[in-house]
Write an enzyme that holds these catalytic residues in place. Structure first.
Site, PDB file in Angstrom:
ATOM      1  N   ASP A  72      47.044  36.780  34.810  1.00  0.00           N
ATOM      2  CA  ASP A  72      45.799  37.530  34.900  1.00  0.00           C
ATOM      3  C   ASP A  72      45.415  37.622  36.366  1.00  0.00           C
ATOM      4  O   ASP A  72      45.761  36.736  37.155  1.00  0.00           O
ATOM      5  CB  ASP A  72      44.678  36.854  34.104  1.00  0.00           C
ATOM      6  CG  ASP A  72      43.497  37.790  33.912  1.00  0.00           C
ATOM      7  OD1 ASP A  72      43.625  38.747  33.118  1.00  0.00           O
ATOM      8  OD2 ASP A  72      42.462  37.584  34.555  1.00  0.00           O
ATOM      9  N   GLN A  73      44.751  38.697  36.727  1.00  0.00           N
ATOM     10  CA  GLN A  73      44.355  38.881  38.120  1.00  0.00           C
ATOM     11  C   GLN A  73      42.980  39.505  38.203  1.00  0.00           C
ATOM     12  O   GLN A  73      42.609  40.323  37.355  1.00  0.00           O
ATOM     13  CB  GLN A  73      45.342  39.796  38.843  1.00  0.00           C
ATOM     14  CG  GLN A  73      45.024  39.970  40.331  1.00  0.00           C
ATOM     15  CD  GLN A  73      45.739  41.147  40.944  1.00  0.00           C
ATOM     16  OE1 GLN A  73      45.530  42.280  40.552  1.00  0.00           O
ATOM     17  NE2 GLN A  73      46.593  40.868  41.906  1.00  0.00           N
TER      18      GLN A  73
END
Length: 196
Positions: A72-73
């Site tokens: 995830d970013q």
């Protein structure tokens, strides 16, 4: 050790898929429906790690024989989370906001595998120092690069690099959303080294 375990990327992101393909190991992708609403008092760093772990866990629960990668970013500027802009108006607002400022790209990276006693999850940060941008530069960039599905409207692997004055970090692939240097170490720990 785990040469027979399939590798699954718990993401349908074309950017993450292309990055993982660079490592030359066979893999498949799987969507993981995870609620992404932050918990009360959860920091962005905690959130990306929790979501990466949740994405890996959702797929691992269905495929417990596999090595599952979750990621995830998010982009953060002056404490504010910058999501994907979705359209030109959103991208214009974001780029005006980050013009001349520091943006931290926070990456949660998780791996689950039959050979690991517990899941591994890590935080990898990459920082972009943005140039002061004119409205003309912003409009031209948006028209040419269309960064509508990129956190912070910054597509580093394309024309977005022209917006930056300086980059800081250990792994430039973290900017795109899958930190390959750290992932190689995690795959080796799971018994699936990329080389050798």
């Amino acid at each position: 050790m785990n040469r027979e375990s399939p590798v699954i990327l718990a993401s349908t992101s074309p950017y993450r898929r292309d990055l993982l393909a660079r490592l030359g190991i066979p893999f498949t992708t799987a969507a993981s429906a995870v609620e992404e609403t932050p918990l009360p008092d959860e920091t962005p760093a905690q959130l990306v790690q929790r979501l990466a772990l949740a994405k890996a866990g959702a797929v691992f629960a269905q495929q417990p024989q596999a090595i599952v990668i979750g990621a995830d970013q998010m982009a953060v500027c002056e404490g504010a989370v910058l999501g994907k802009p979705g359209n030109a108006e959103g991208a214009t607002r974001q780029l005006r906001r980050i013009s001349g400022k520091r943006v931290d790209f926070l990456n949660g990276l998780a791996i689950m595998a039959p050979s690991l006693p517990v899941a591994r999850v890590e935080l990898i940060t990459y920082t972009v120092h943005m140039r002061a941008l004119s409205d003309q530069e912003i409009a031209d960039y948006i028209r040419r690069d269309r960064p509508f599905d990129c956190a912070g409207s910054f597509r580093s692997e394309a024309l977005g690099i022209a917006l930056a004055s300086r980059l800081e970090g250990e792994d430039p692939t973290a900017l795109i959303g899958l930190p390959l240097i750290r992932l190689c170490a995690l795959l080796a720990a799971a018994g699936r080294p990329v080389l050798g």
